[in-house]
Design an enzyme around this catalytic site. Structure first.
Site, short mmCIF file in Angstrom:
data_model
loop_
_atom_site.label_atom_id
_atom_site.label_comp_id
_atom_site.label_asym_id
_atom_site.label_seq_id
_atom_site.Cartn_x
_atom_site.Cartn_y
_atom_site.Cartn_z
N CYS A 127 -7.28 -18.71 -5.41
CA CYS A 127 -8.01 -18.00 -4.69
C CYS A 127 -8.91 -17.47 -4.39
O CYS A 127 -9.70 -17.66 -2.96
CB CYS A 127 -7.13 -16.26 -5.26
SG CYS A 127 -5.93 -16.84 -5.73
N ASP A 128 -10.19 -17.36 -5.32
CA ASP A 128 -11.26 -16.95 -5.65
C ASP A 128 -12.19 -17.31 -5.31
O ASP A 128 -13.71 -17.74 -5.22
CB ASP A 128 -11.67 -15.76 -6.02
CG ASP A 128 -10.89 -14.60 -5.98
OD1 ASP A 128 -10.55 -14.35 -4.55
OD2 ASP A 128 -10.61 -13.46 -6.92
N CYS A 142 -7.85 -15.29 -10.83
CA CYS A 142 -7.62 -16.60 -9.89
C CYS A 142 -8.41 -17.77 -9.30
O CYS A 142 -9.55 -17.21 -7.98
CB CYS A 142 -6.75 -16.35 -8.54
SG CYS A 142 -6.07 -17.11 -8.10
C1 LIG Z 1 -7.23 -10.26 -8.17
C2 LIG Z 1 -6.09 -10.85 -7.73
C3 LIG Z 1 -6.08 -12.06 -6.45
C4 LIG Z 1 -5.47 -12.81 -5.86
N1 LIG Z 1 -6.34 -12.89 -4.70
C5 LIG Z 1 -5.14 -14.02 -4.10
C6 LIG Z 1 -5.64 -15.12 -3.41
O1 LIG Z 1 -6.35 -14.44 -2.31
N2 LIG Z 1 -4.41 -16.09 -1.95
C7 LIG Z 1 -3.15 -15.82 -2.12
O2 LIG Z 1 -2.41 -16.57 -2.19
N3 LIG Z 1 -2.77 -15.38 -3.87
C8 LIG Z 1 -4.00 -14.12 -4.77
N4 LIG Z 1 -3.17 -13.55 -5.98
C9 LIG Z 1 -2.15 -14.46 -6.24
C10 LIG Z 1 -0.68 -13.44 -5.42
O3 LIG Z 1 -1.40 -12.27 -5.25
C11 LIG Z 1 0.16 -13.49 -6.25
O4 LIG Z 1 0.83 -14.85 -6.61
C12 LIG Z 1 1.61 -13.02 -5.70
O5 LIG Z 1 1.29 -11.56 -5.40
C13 LIG Z 1 2.67 -13.00 -6.20
O6 LIG Z 1 3.51 -12.48 -5.45
P1 LIG Z 1 5.45 -12.13 -6.02
O7 LIG Z 1 5.32 -10.84 -5.27
O8 LIG Z 1 5.92 -12.35 -6.76
O9 LIG Z 1 4.45 -10.66 -7.20
P2 LIG Z 1 3.55 -9.54 -6.87
O10 LIG Z 1 2.68 -9.22 -5.48
O11 LIG Z 1 3.41 -8.96 -8.39
O12 LIG Z 1 4.50 -8.12 -6.70
C14 LIG Z 1 5.70 -8.27 -7.01
C15 LIG Z 1 6.09 -6.37 -7.56
O13 LIG Z 1 7.03 -5.77 -8.07
C16 LIG Z 1 6.51 -4.72 -8.53
N5 LIG Z 1 7.68 -4.22 -9.52
C17 LIG Z 1 7.60 -4.87 -11.08
N6 LIG Z 1 8.31 -4.41 -11.49
C18 LIG Z 1 9.07 -3.61 -10.92
C19 LIG Z 1 10.17 -2.22 -11.39
N7 LIG Z 1 10.67 -2.78 -12.40
N8 LIG Z 1 11.00 -1.48 -10.25
C20 LIG Z 1 10.22 -1.41 -8.57
N9 LIG Z 1 9.36 -2.50 -8.71
C21 LIG Z 1 8.49 -3.35 -9.48
C22 LIG Z 1 5.38 -4.85 -8.91
O14 LIG Z 1 4.44 -2.99 -8.46
C23 LIG Z 1 4.79 -5.62 -7.59
O15 LIG Z 1 5.04 -4.80 -6.90
C24 LIG Z 1 -4.56 -13.05 -6.48
C25 LIG Z 1 -3.90 -11.87 -7.56
C26 LIG Z 1 -5.26 -10.95 -7.98
C27 LIG Z 1 -4.58 -10.25 -9.32
#
Ligand SMILES: Cc1cc2nc3c(=O)[nH]c(=O)nc-3n(C[C@H](O)[C@H](O)[C@H](O)COP(=O)(O)OP(=O)(O)OC[C@H]3O[C@@H](n4cnc5c(N)ncnc54)[C@H](O)[C@@H]3O)c2cc1C
Length: 324
Positions: free
Chosen positions: A136-137, A133
């Site tokens: 982010c980084d 990302c």
């Molecule tokens: C390495 C990295 C660094 C990042 N750094 C930043 C940053 O510095 N700042 C920033 O704003 N964003 C950052 N991001 C982006 C940010 O992490 C995402 O945009 C954000 O986490 C999305 O949130 P979400 O809740 O939609 O999904 P996610 O955080 O992906 O969470 C989804 C959840 O659903 C769960 N899940 C999936 N399928 C199932 C199932 N069948 N049953 C039960 N649970 C399930 C997963 O296990 C997970 O826990 C980063 C991403 C990455 C990969």
């Protein structure tokens, strides 16, 4: 039967839980059995989440999300959803351990998965010079030499964006031409800080504490050579986690769950979606959290219309806040 079941424990799922729990809807949140806390668990410092001027470690931020959701009565289950029955007024959610839960509304917040290179070093070096990302980084790579892997629009966008910080950006691509749109390609070709390395893939990432370089393999000749780097950005695609709802909910051409306008309403009544699983563009913790809040508010309206008194009260409070 429950009022609300939330699937996913990232910023979207926990924010939806905070709102739903404060509305006395006693949400059940299915957090997954392996990746509790979502994608921020894979990173180190998060510097762009408002409210933390000194920055905060990704896992610490997600612990706070969970504590806040539990403080108001969210019940968290550490298992995976394996099957969903979403049509009809009673939604059925089946877990890996065989348990089944029923609810009047479901919020689907399973996020999306960045595609990985499939190298063993990825797990160790994620957040230590290896990133998925740029937004982010990128800031951590001022005056550094870095590389972006990929040949599509997002790789070009990330490489161009990263030249604001880095002194040099290599774009490593496995073919001799790009998949990206002409305009994005041209923007990258015109940028003096970007150098293309064609017909190459990453055979290994070097570094123990942080990325120090890579081994490049020529995809035509098979020859290998080293390249010193301070950072590596992987931009080879992203897959919204929608496999449980294929054939059940409408999807967009990008593969995300289709929602109505700026709401979280999916193609089925009582089913709401939030976070990266509906977002092909922004994919940030703050946008996912905002989208989780919207999903909880939409679900409250839905439940209020079904005669749920707690939801009706919560809706009234929100509307009162808007009017005053
Ligand atoms: C390495 C990295 C660094 C990042 N750094 C930043 C940053 O510095 N700042 C920033 O704003 N964003 C950052 N991001 C982006 C940010 O992490 C995402 O945009 C954000 O986490 C999305 O949130 P979400 O809740 O939609 O999904 P996610 O955080 O992906 O969470 C989804 C959840 O659903 C769960 N899940 C999936 N399928 C199932 C199932 N069948 N049953 C039960 N649970 C399930 C997963 O296990 C997970 O826990 C980063 C991403 C990455 C990969």
């Amino acid at each position: 039967m429950r009022d609300i079941i939330i699937i996913g424990s990232g910023p979207a799922g926990f924010t939806a839980a905070i709102y739903a729990a404060r509305a006395q809807l006693k949400p059940l949140l299915i957090a997954s059995s392996v990746e509790i806390g979502g994608e921020l668990m894979n990173t180190t410092e998060v510097e762009n989440y408002p409210g933390f001027p000194e920055g905060i470690m990704g896992p610490d931020l997600m612990t706070k999300f969970q504590e806040q959701a539990e403080r108001f009565g969210t019940e968290v289950v550490y298992d995976d959803v394996v099957e969903l029955e979403l049509d009809g007024p009673v939604k059925r959610v089946k877990l890996g351990n065989g348990d089944e839960h029923e609810a009047a509304a479901v919020i689907y917040a399973t996020g999306s998965a960045y595609r990985k290179l499939g190298l063993p070093e990825e797990e160790v070096l994620s957040g230590h010079g290896l990133s998925w990302c740029a937004t982010c980084d990128g800031f951590f790579f001022r005056e550094k030499t870095i590389a972006v892997i990929g040949g599509g629009d997002s790789a070009m966008e990330e490489a161009t964006f990263l030249t604001r910080f880095a002194s040099k950006v290599y774009v490593i691509h496995r073919r001799d031409s790009l998949k990206a749109s002409k305009i994005m390609q041209q923007r990258a070709f015109d940028n003096e800080k970007i150098e293309f390395i064609w017909n190459s893939e990453i055979a290994a990432i070097h570094g123990t504490e942080a990325v120090t370089g890579v081994t490049l393999r020529d995809t035509v000749t098979g020859d290998e050579r080293g390249l010193d780097l301070d950072g590596l950005f992987v931009a080879i695609g992203n897959d919204p986690r929608t496999h449980l709802v294929h054939g059940k909910l409408d999807l967009t051409p990008e593969g995300t769950i289709a929602v109505e306008g700026r709401t979280s309403k999916t193609s089925l009544p009582g089913v709401f979606a939030a976070g990266d699983v509906i977002d092909p563009h922004y994919r940030q913790a703050i946008t996912a959290a905002g989208s989780g809040a919207a999903a909880a508010l939409d679900a409250e309206h839905y439940l209020a219309a079904l005669g749920n008194e707690n939801a009706a009260e919560a809706v009234l409070e929100t509307e009162f806040a808007v009017i005053t």
